[in-house]
Design a protein around this motif. Sequence first.
Motif, PDB file in Angstrom:
ATOM      1  N   THR A  95       9.151  11.244  -4.616  1.00  4.41           N
ATOM      2  CA  THR A  95       8.429  10.047  -5.079  1.00  4.41           C
ATOM      3  C   THR A  95       9.287   9.377  -6.158  1.00  4.41           C
ATOM      4  OG1 THR A  95       7.250  11.500  -6.612  1.00  4.41           O
ATOM      5  CG2 THR A  95       6.049  10.862  -4.629  1.00  4.41           C
ATOM      6  N   VAL A  96      10.245   8.576  -5.746  1.00  7.98           N
ATOM      7  CA  VAL A  96      11.267   8.055  -6.673  1.00  7.98           C
ATOM      8  C   VAL A  96      10.678   7.167  -7.767  1.00  7.98           C
ATOM      9  CG1 VAL A  96      13.249   6.482  -6.812  1.00  7.98           C
ATOM     10  CG2 VAL A  96      13.189   8.275  -5.071  1.00  7.98           C
ATOM     11  N   GLY A  97       9.800   6.232  -7.403  1.00  9.45           N
ATOM     12  CA  GLY A  97       9.202   5.337  -8.406  1.00  9.45           C
ATOM     13  C   GLY A  97      10.269   4.643  -9.230  1.00  9.45           C
ATOM     14  N   ASN A  98      10.139   4.713 -10.551  1.00  8.51           N
ATOM     15  CA  ASN A  98      11.113   4.065 -11.443  1.00  8.51           C
ATOM     16  C   ASN A  98      12.403   4.864 -11.602  1.00  8.51           C
ATOM     17  OD1 ASN A  98       9.588   1.687 -12.239  1.00  8.51           O
ATOM     18  ND2 ASN A  98       8.191   3.119 -13.248  1.00  8.51           N
ATOM     19  N   GLY A  99      12.448   6.054 -11.029  1.00 10.76           N
ATOM     20  CA  GLY A  99      13.704   6.796 -10.965  1.00 10.76           C
ATOM     21  C   GLY A  99      13.992   7.746 -12.113  1.00 10.76           C
ATOM     22  N   HIS A 100      13.025   7.971 -12.993  1.00 13.88           N
ATOM     23  CA  HIS A 100      13.293   8.876 -14.127  1.00 13.88           C
ATOM     24  C   HIS A 100      13.622  10.289 -13.641  1.00 13.88           C
ATOM     25  CE1 HIS A 100      11.987   5.955 -17.140  1.00 13.88           C
ATOM     26  NE2 HIS A 100      11.004   5.651 -16.298  1.00 13.88           N
ATOM     27  N   ASP A 101      12.814  10.786 -12.707  1.00  8.21           N
ATOM     28  CA  ASP A 101      13.048  12.153 -12.204  1.00  8.21           C
ATOM     29  C   ASP A 101      14.316  12.206 -11.357  1.00  8.21           C
ATOM     30  OD1 ASP A 101      10.660  13.045 -13.386  1.00  8.21           O
ATOM     31  OD2 ASP A 101       9.505  12.386 -11.645  1.00  8.21           O
ATOM     32  N   THR A 102      14.618  11.092 -10.652  1.00  7.31           N
ATOM     33  CA  THR A 102      15.827  11.052  -9.825  1.00  7.31           C
ATOM     34  C   THR A 102      17.064  11.202 -10.703  1.00  7.31           C
ATOM     35  OG1 THR A 102      14.600   9.265  -8.723  1.00  7.31           O
ATOM     36  CG2 THR A 102      16.726   9.875  -7.782  1.00  7.31           C
ATOM     37  N   GLY A 124       8.490   7.158   3.926  1.00 11.42           N
ATOM     38  CA  GLY A 124       7.532   8.126   3.395  1.00 11.42           C
ATOM     39  C   GLY A 124       8.163   9.509   3.297  1.00 11.42           C
ATOM     40  N   HIS A 125       7.760  10.249   2.259  1.00 11.74           N
ATOM     41  CA  HIS A 125       8.330  11.602   2.077  1.00 11.74           C
ATOM     42  C   HIS A 125       7.960  12.541   3.213  1.00 11.74           C
ATOM     43  CE1 HIS A 125       4.880  11.540  -1.110  1.00 11.74           C
ATOM     44  NE2 HIS A 125       4.375  11.589   0.095  1.00 11.74           N
ATOM     45  N   GLU A 126       6.938  12.187   3.996  1.00 19.99           N
ATOM     46  CA  GLU A 126       6.560  13.033   5.130  1.00 19.99           C
ATOM     47  C   GLU A 126       7.669  13.092   6.182  1.00 19.99           C
ATOM     48  OE1 GLU A 126       5.025  10.385   3.958  1.00 19.99           O
ATOM     49  OE2 GLU A 126       4.680   8.903   5.542  1.00 19.99           O
ATOM     50  N   THR A 127       8.667  12.166   6.074  1.00 17.95           N
ATOM     51  CA  THR A 127       9.792  12.165   7.022  1.00 17.95           C
ATOM     52  C   THR A 127      10.995  12.961   6.500  1.00 17.95           C
ATOM     53  OG1 THR A 127      10.897  10.197   6.120  1.00 17.95           O
ATOM     54  CG2 THR A 127       9.131   9.805   7.721  1.00 17.95           C
ATOM     55  N   PHE A 181      13.024   9.511  -1.961  1.00 17.54           N
ATOM     56  CA  PHE A 181      12.151   8.774  -1.044  1.00 17.54           C
ATOM     57  C   PHE A 181      11.125   7.948  -1.810  1.00 17.54           C
ATOM     58  CE2 PHE A 181      13.686  12.406   1.253  1.00 17.54           C
ATOM     59  CZ  PHE A 181      13.947  11.907   2.518  1.00 17.54           C
ATOM     60  N   ASP A 182      10.902   6.731  -1.345  1.00 15.10           N
ATOM     61  CA  ASP A 182       9.761   5.937  -1.810  1.00 15.10           C
ATOM     62  C   ASP A 182       9.477   4.889  -0.730  1.00 15.10           C
ATOM     63  OD1 ASP A 182       8.476   5.572  -4.954  1.00 15.10           O
ATOM     64  OD2 ASP A 182       7.943   4.095  -3.425  1.00 15.10           O
ATOM     65  N   VAL A 183       8.198   4.507  -0.619  1.00 21.33           N
ATOM     66  CA  VAL A 183       7.836   3.508   0.392  1.00 21.33           C
ATOM     67  C   VAL A 183       8.019   2.086  -0.132  1.00 21.33           C
ATOM     68  CG1 VAL A 183       6.256   4.990   1.688  1.00 21.33           C
ATOM     69  CG2 VAL A 183       5.403   3.737  -0.309  1.00 21.33           C
ATOM     70  N   GLN A 184       8.222   1.926  -1.458  1.00 24.27           N
ATOM     71  CA  GLN A 184       8.286   0.587  -2.046  1.00 24.27           C
ATOM     72  C   GLN A 184       9.733   0.194  -2.385  1.00 24.27           C
ATOM     73  OE1 GLN A 184       5.072  -0.776  -4.678  1.00 24.27           O
ATOM     74  NE2 GLN A 184       4.620   1.399  -5.002  1.00 24.27           N
ATOM     75  N   ALA A 185      10.163  -0.945  -1.809  1.00 25.75           N
ATOM     76  CA  ALA A 185      11.522  -1.436  -2.068  1.00 25.75           C
ATOM     77  C   ALA A 185      11.714  -1.733  -3.552  1.00 25.75           C
ATOM     78  CB  ALA A 185      11.787  -2.686  -1.237  1.00 25.75           C
ATOM     79  N   GLY A 238       0.530   9.770  -7.015  1.00 24.47           N
ATOM     80  CA  GLY A 238      -0.217   8.641  -7.581  1.00 24.47           C
ATOM     81  C   GLY A 238       0.462   7.312  -7.328  1.00 24.47           C
ATOM     82  N   TYR A 239       0.307   6.375  -8.291  1.00 25.94           N
ATOM     83  CA  TYR A 239       0.843   5.015  -8.132  1.00 25.94           C
ATOM     84  C   TYR A 239       2.047   4.803  -9.038  1.00 25.94           C
ATOM     85  CZ  TYR A 239      -1.981   4.327 -12.327  1.00 25.94           C
ATOM     86  OH  TYR A 239      -2.520   4.461 -13.583  1.00 25.94           O
ATOM     87  N   LEU A 240       2.760   3.698  -8.764  1.00 25.34           N
ATOM     88  CA  LEU A 240       3.974   3.378  -9.516  1.00 25.34           C
ATOM     89  C   LEU A 240       3.592   2.821 -10.891  1.00 25.34           C
ATOM     90  CD1 LEU A 240       7.089   2.949  -9.514  1.00 25.34           C
ATOM     91  CD2 LEU A 240       6.652   0.698  -8.520  1.00 25.34           C
TER      92      LEU A 240
HETATM   93  C1  LIG Z   1       3.870   8.280  -9.945  1.00 25.90           C
HETATM   94  S1  LIG Z   1       5.003   7.282  -9.016  1.00 25.90           S
HETATM   95  C2  LIG Z   1       6.524   8.160  -9.222  1.00 25.90           C
HETATM   96  C3  LIG Z   1       7.132   7.993 -10.575  1.00 25.90           C
HETATM   97  C4  LIG Z   1       8.579   8.457 -10.654  1.00 25.90           C
HETATM   98  N1  LIG Z   1       8.697   9.884 -10.553  1.00 25.90           N
HETATM   99  C5  LIG Z   1       9.291   7.951 -11.898  1.00 25.90           C
HETATM  100  O1  LIG Z   1      10.050   8.695 -12.513  1.00 25.90           O
HETATM  101  O2  LIG Z   1       9.103   6.788 -12.228  1.00 25.90           O
HETATM  102  C6  LIG Z   1       4.574   7.612  -7.327  1.00 25.90           C
HETATM  103  C7  LIG Z   1       5.444   6.892  -6.321  1.00 25.90           C
HETATM  104  O3  LIG Z   1       5.146   7.400  -5.015  1.00 25.90           O
HETATM  105  C8  LIG Z   1       5.390   6.367  -4.100  1.00 25.90           C
HETATM  106  N2  LIG Z   1       4.791   6.701  -2.789  1.00 25.90           N
HETATM  107  C9  LIG Z   1       3.564   6.424  -2.302  1.00 25.90           C
HETATM  108  N3  LIG Z   1       3.419   6.936  -1.060  1.00 25.90           N
HETATM  109  C10 LIG Z   1       4.597   7.538  -0.742  1.00 25.90           C
HETATM  110  C11 LIG Z   1       5.089   8.247   0.394  1.00 25.90           C
HETATM  111  N4  LIG Z   1       4.335   8.451   1.486  1.00 25.90           N
HETATM  112  N5  LIG Z   1       6.353   8.696   0.369  1.00 25.90           N
HETATM  113  C12 LIG Z   1       7.155   8.495  -0.725  1.00 25.90           C
HETATM  114  N6  LIG Z   1       6.742   7.859  -1.841  1.00 25.90           N
HETATM  115  C13 LIG Z   1       5.480   7.378  -1.853  1.00 25.90           C
HETATM  116  C14 LIG Z   1       4.825   5.141  -4.770  1.00 25.90           C
HETATM  117  O4  LIG Z   1       5.388   3.965  -4.215  1.00 25.90           O
HETATM  118  C15 LIG Z   1       5.235   5.379  -6.238  1.00 25.90           C
HETATM  119  O5  LIG Z   1       6.423   4.702  -6.551  1.00 25.90           O
END
Ligand SMILES: C[S@@+](CC[C@H](N)C(=O)[O-])C[C@H]1O[C@@H](n2cnc3c(N)ncnc32)[C@H](O)[C@@H]1O
Length: 175
Positions: A11-18, A63-66, A34-38, A86-88
């Motif tokens: 769940t890359v999101g803003n990339g802190h964990d990456t 999606g991370h399911e892939t 992986f993240d679903v949002q560009a 959760g959400y971004l």
């Molecule tokens: C809590 S945020 C992650 C925050 C991130 N770890 C960071 O350091 O900013 C959760 C992320 O999961 C993504 N997400 C939602 N459904 C997903 C899926 N099926 N596969 C991968 N990412 C998904 C959302 O778009 C969102 O960016």
Amino acid sequence: LRSGDLAIDATVGNGHDTVFLAQTVGATGRVLGFDVQAAALGMAQDRLHRAGVSERVRLVQAGHETLGTHLPCEGRRLRAVTFNLGYLPGGADKTVVTRPETTVAALTAATRELGSGGIITVVLYTGHPGGAEEAAAVREWAKGLPQTYWSVLSYRFVNQRGTPPALLAIERGSP
Ligand SMILES: C[S@@+](CC[C@H](N)C(=O)[O-])C[C@H]1O[C@@H](n2cnc3c(N)ncnc32)[C@H](O)[C@@H]1O
């Protein structure tokens, strides 16, 4: 995680964990993210560039399911997978959230791919719509992992008000 390892940020999101994973695996390691949002991947890419670690990271808009379909990666053994559900944070659309079915599918795929001694971490949130159901589904799934091969620890705050996050750490034992 050691230098040269392969890690996945599910769940890359803003990339802190990456960035953290990329710094930990070092210049010879690799991270798949992986993240679903560009928009999320764009922000993460900038952060990786600024940290000087973008060459060791491949970001995938899916999606991370892939995740299983993107492995193996250069013959490396997978040593860690991190989920931050959760959400971004700061994102435009807070209805884009991780969901129980796809999260459990991704966790199942991660357990198939993880090398011995590897670890999966999952941060669970219950404060948003659907979060409590997702956390319950993940805990139920984790309870079913056979203890011969897997150690699952649950970390929870005991002194925080509201709905603090919780952490599951799922470790695959050595044979
Ligand atoms: C809590 S945020 C992650 C925050 C991130 N770890 C960071 O350091 O900013 C959760 C992320 O999961 C993504 N997400 C939602 N459904 C997903 C899926 N099926 N596969 C991968 N990412 C998904 C959302 O778009 C969102 O960016």
